[in-house]
Enzyme design. Structure first.
Site, mmCIF file in Angstrom:
data_model
loop_
_atom_site.group_PDB
_atom_site.id
_atom_site.type_symbol
_atom_site.label_atom_id
_atom_site.label_comp_id
_atom_site.label_asym_id
_atom_site.label_seq_id
_atom_site.Cartn_x
_atom_site.Cartn_y
_atom_site.Cartn_z
ATOM 1 N N VAL A 1 62.807 1.476 -31.911
ATOM 2 C CA VAL A 1 62.725 1.863 -33.230
ATOM 3 C C VAL A 1 62.889 3.445 -33.219
ATOM 4 C CG1 VAL A 1 61.125 2.238 -35.183
ATOM 5 C CG2 VAL A 1 61.228 0.108 -33.882
ATOM 6 N N ALA B 1 50.770 -4.835 -24.608
ATOM 7 C CA ALA B 1 49.320 -5.347 -24.860
ATOM 8 C C ALA B 1 48.647 -5.003 -26.536
ATOM 9 C CB ALA B 1 48.149 -4.385 -24.116
ATOM 10 N N ARG C 1 55.849 -19.312 -31.244
ATOM 11 C CA ARG C 1 54.609 -19.539 -31.955
ATOM 12 C C ARG C 1 55.108 -18.583 -33.380
ATOM 13 N NH1 ARG C 1 50.719 -16.424 -30.325
ATOM 14 N NH2 ARG C 1 48.897 -17.742 -31.211
ATOM 15 N N TYR D 1 19.475 -9.836 -7.131
ATOM 16 C CA TYR D 1 19.099 -9.342 -5.729
ATOM 17 C C TYR D 1 19.305 -10.325 -4.902
ATOM 18 C CZ TYR D 1 16.376 -8.471 -1.750
ATOM 19 O OH TYR D 1 16.177 -8.685 -0.213
ATOM 20 N N ARG E 1 47.161 -16.642 -35.534
ATOM 21 C CA ARG E 1 46.273 -17.305 -35.718
ATOM 22 C C ARG E 1 45.623 -17.637 -37.094
ATOM 23 N NH1 ARG E 1 44.619 -14.321 -30.951
ATOM 24 N NH2 ARG E 1 45.384 -15.402 -29.232
ATOM 25 N N ASP F 1 47.372 2.730 -26.267
ATOM 26 C CA ASP F 1 47.799 4.094 -25.578
ATOM 27 C C ASP F 1 48.358 5.272 -26.566
ATOM 28 O OD1 ASP F 1 46.930 2.757 -23.291
ATOM 29 O OD2 ASP F 1 48.893 2.913 -22.325
ATOM 30 N N CYS G 1 48.793 -2.305 -15.249
ATOM 31 C CA CYS G 1 47.941 -1.926 -14.421
ATOM 32 C C CYS G 1 48.456 -2.617 -12.837
ATOM 33 C CB CYS G 1 46.598 -2.396 -14.688
ATOM 34 S SG CYS G 1 46.092 -1.543 -16.272
#
Length: 460
Positions: A84, A13, A74, A433, A24, A290, A47
């Site tokens: 690594v 991620a 890309r 509501y 970009r 993380d 997840c």
């Protein structure tokens, strides 16, 4: 002029969000991007693994946001199965090892470096803990290995060690696969991310679902059969047969490389960064996901919170900054939501013990309400616990346990925490509501009203 060289360690991620944002903003002839990922998968939703194991979603392809081929199209040079092994910060290079090519090693230079090494499952040093049939659940490779074990196992008994988010989600997944599930939790209640009184509600519901949940259980080892495979989990006073064992003990930052390179780590072992996600004391190194600690906006302290939502935001910020732009990640309020079968579990802000540790004086209230108008079909009970600062009435935390519609109500509290609202001000929130969705007074607002009264009664 030669293109700057950006190297990213970690292809999930945070790493690939950083790569995508940087691409970009900068063209390939301006910024060359090379990313290394040691597993078989990149840009995936960890997840979603419990729901893949439980058969609710297909996998692993359904959990992959973007394939390596799509990244390469890309102009992001994503190299899979490349680990690594060393950071040479003085020379600006990383050493990598090819995991599927005889272990061949090479060096790659960088002008800018991003560390997105993620987290690793907690795996206690106990007899038999590495035996076949014992699984952590952190990567898609882990999920595939667990499914292989489930497919080959003739038995239907599972033991889950730990009753945090991963533990309860995996317990549900195994129940869905018709396993007899025992959850062993060392704490007095499951879900230590809740206060014990709210965790007790989770324990009661799990038992009602047929999940044997043993509290105060200190695991001492894993017993193996004649083939060396796991056959039981032992505690200080009992033995629990198991055809498969799943570790749900949480994770810790994977900062082995960073520590070896002398980069600054916090109390949890996570990397320390500034608001731009730049590693403290380093001009050309960023870190996210993380493997870092982040600022808790409620307590003002640093915390390690491993969530994909944060990792993706970190990556966006890093991608902007390595490209010469400016972006910041201000911090978190500690929002999380989960479920076990039809029970929804959510929290945001501080628990009681965290508020005490931060030196805060506070009041707590708990209310029982319903997820929709009481007269409307399908109304189910919901418990909401709220913490407020004693003198100011500032909201400090909310925990919610209930059925359909309970979990995502925590988002209201998360916004209130981020805005620094008082519980009194919350009582006037203009929430949606209608009888199918909420009582006239939403349960979160009922708790805010009760907390307002508690603050007033407590005085200074």
């Amino acid at each position: 002029m030669a293109a700057e060289q950006l190297v990213i360690v970690g292809g999930d991620a945070a790493g690939m969000a950083a790569a995508s944002q940087a691409r970009r903003l900068r063209k390939p002839d301006e910024l060359a991007i090379t990313a290394f990922e040691r597993s078989h998968f990149a840009s995936y939703s960890a997840c979603g693994i419990p729901y893949w194991v439980g058969g609710e979603v297909d996998g692993p392809d359904a959990l992959i946001a973007r394939t390596p081929e799509e990244h390469r199209a890309r102009d992001i040079d994503l190299r899979m199965r490349r680990e690594v092994t060393e950071l040479d910060l003085d020379r600006g290079r990383v050493r990598t090892r090819e995991l599927d090519n005889g272990g061949r090693e090479s060096w790659t230079g960088f002008d800018k470096l991003v560390l997105a090494t993620g987290a690793r499952p907690r795996r206690p040093d106990l007899p038999g803990i590495d035996a076949p049939g014992v699984h952590g659940v952190q990567t898609l490779d882990d999920g595939r290995a667990l499914l292989d074990t489930l497919g080959a196992s003739p038995g239907r008994r599972a033991v889950v060690v730990g009753a945090g988010y991963i533990g309860v989600e995996m317990a549900e997944a195994l129940i869905r696969r018709d396993y007899e599930v025992t959850v062993l939790e060392q704490s007095a209640q499951p879900m230590s991310t809740l206060d014990p009184d709210m965790g007790a509600l989770v324990h009661e519901a799990m038992c009602a679902m047929g999940i044997e949940t043993v509290r105060g259980a200190t695991v001492t080892g894993v017993l193996t059969d004649g083939d060396g495979r796991a056959r039981a989990v032992t505690t200080e006073d009992a033995e629990y047969p198991a055809d498969v064992v799943v570790l749900g003990l949480g994770v810790r930052p994977e900062t082995t490389l960073a520590a070896a390179a002398g980069l600054p780590l916090g109390e949890s072992g996570g990397l320390l960064t500034d608001l731009g996600m730049r590693v403290r004391g380093q001009e050309h190194i960023w870190a996210g996901g993380d493997c870092v600690e982040v600022l808790d906006l409620v307590s003002g302290q640093l915390r390690h919170i491993a969530l994909g939502t944060h990792a993706n935001k970190h990556g966006q910020v890093i991608g902007a900054n390595v490209s010469g732009g400016y972006a910041t990640f201000p911090g978190v309020v500690g929002t999380a939501v989960s479920k076990v079968c039809d029970l929804e579990i959510a929290r945001t802000g501080l628990l009681e013990r965290q508020a005490h540790a931060a030196g805060l004086r506070f009041v707590t209230v708990t209310v029982e309400a319903t997820n929709r108008a009481g007269y409307y079909p399908g109304a189910r009970p919901m418990h909401v616990k709220m913490l407020a600062e004693r003198r100011t009435g500032r909201l400090l935390g909310v925990q919610i346990v209930g059925r359909e519609g309970a979990g995502k109500r925590v988002d209201v509290a998360a916004v209130a925490l981020t805005a620094g609202m008082t519980v009194e001000r919350m009582t006037a929130l203009d929430l949606g509501y209608a009888p199918p969705f909420s009582p006239v007074w939403d349960p979160v607002l009922v708790a805010a009203r009760k907390a307002t009264a508690a603050v007033r009664d407590a005085g200074a």
